[in-house]
Write a protein that holds these residues in place. Sequence first.
Motif, PDB file in Angstrom:
ATOM      1  N   GLU A  85       0.809  -1.221   0.000  1.00  0.00           N
ATOM      2  CA  GLU A  85       0.000   0.000   0.000  1.00  0.00           C
ATOM      3  C   GLU A  85       0.843   1.272   0.000  1.00  0.00           C
ATOM      4  O   GLU A  85       0.503   2.261  -0.645  1.00  0.00           O
ATOM      5  CB  GLU A  85      -0.942  -0.004   1.204  1.00  0.00           C
ATOM      6  N   MET A  86       1.978   1.265   0.733  1.00  0.00           N
ATOM      7  CA  MET A  86       2.755   2.488   0.906  1.00  0.00           C
ATOM      8  C   MET A  86       3.983   2.556   0.006  1.00  0.00           C
ATOM      9  O   MET A  86       4.514   3.638  -0.242  1.00  0.00           O
ATOM     10  CB  MET A  86       3.183   2.640   2.368  1.00  0.00           C
ATOM     11  N   ASN A  87       4.495   1.421  -0.451  1.00  0.00           N
ATOM     12  CA  ASN A  87       5.640   1.374  -1.359  1.00  0.00           C
ATOM     13  C   ASN A  87       6.798   2.248  -0.865  1.00  0.00           C
ATOM     14  O   ASN A  87       7.280   3.134  -1.576  1.00  0.00           O
ATOM     15  CB  ASN A  87       5.212   1.812  -2.770  1.00  0.00           C
ATOM     16  N   PRO A  88       7.306   1.999   0.355  1.00  0.00           N
ATOM     17  CA  PRO A  88       8.409   2.826   0.871  1.00  0.00           C
ATOM     18  C   PRO A  88       9.719   2.542   0.144  1.00  0.00           C
ATOM     19  O   PRO A  88       9.926   1.445  -0.383  1.00  0.00           O
ATOM     20  CB  PRO A  88       8.501   2.399   2.337  1.00  0.00           C
ATOM     21  N   ASP A  89      10.590   3.550   0.116  1.00  0.00           N
ATOM     22  CA  ASP A  89      11.943   3.346  -0.418  1.00  0.00           C
ATOM     23  C   ASP A  89      12.810   2.569   0.573  1.00  0.00           C
ATOM     24  O   ASP A  89      13.680   1.790   0.168  1.00  0.00           O
ATOM     25  CB  ASP A  89      12.616   4.695  -0.696  1.00  0.00           C
TER      26      ASP A  89
END
Length: 332
Positions: free
Chosen positions: A86-90
């Motif tokens: 959902e957030m696709n963090p780096d």
Amino acid sequence: MTSPSSQPTPDKPQAIGDGLRVAVVGARRTVMGTGGFLARQAHASGAEIVAIVCSNYDSARAASEELLADGIRPEVYAEEEDMLAEMNPDVVIIASPTNTHIDWIQQCLDSQAHVFCEKPLSTSGAKHCDDLIRAFSANELLIIENCQWPFTLDAWQTLHPLGDIATARKFSMLLSPKLRGEHRWQDILSHPLSLIQKISPGPAHIEKVAYAEHSSDSLDSALRFEYCTHSRVLECEIILEDMGTLPPPAEYSIDDKLCHRIIGEHYQMQFAAHANEPQNAVSVGDPMEQNLHQFLKRVNLVTSSRASVAIDEDLIRRQYLVEALLADYQRR
């Protein structure tokens, strides 16, 4: 886990983490937890804390409320929810209990997220960690273990200007963990080994391993071994003693030249050559924050320039060294 050592150091550059979306797993551990500290330090570097994950939703909400005072407003997730999709963090900072690390590391690899993981990296075996570390590199992703003590070597050199780690023959470290038995060694070994790897770099093997421990629930325990590289043999001693004080005492010496940690008001950190001479202590900043900032800087470099990611051979070697020393503990 590493005991939290300080709040974000003031007057540090704010652009290190600019543009990076960071998620923190284990943002509200109440025992020896660093998640909240690391979230604040990443935020202070310019990164955006987009999500925090805790073992349940109530804990995640409480962690979020604790971070509001620092201007951090992440989305909150329970452990079982699919935050990564959902957030696709780096970047994902893994500060959850050790037994959860390996699953999170694998999920981050599958989601193409860089990983800053609390030590120990995992308890799933050195070969498994080796394979994962190489897979991260092959996917141009960074993964590091939160071993901050090497960042104090500048303090040691300032305290002992005539000291030379390149010719050192002896190393000793004192730590004060709360855990007992094999779990405490599993939890702390990355700390002294990361320092030893900087003092005597390159491939190494360990000989003459000897543990001294009255029983598995003893307050104190000790480990001695020889750390052998192609160039020298380093005599090593690790002493663990639960002194029941906070912050927990910690110090190390190289060729009997001491670097004693002093944590003052607001967790500001200094280092002294003698435990009873704090007036002569030196400051080099918070080593945990320096480790995190260096990592975030590298992530931004890899992301912006598409630079290749070299395999972290020291990280791989450390997993095998920890495994070997724990096996010796079990055989003692």
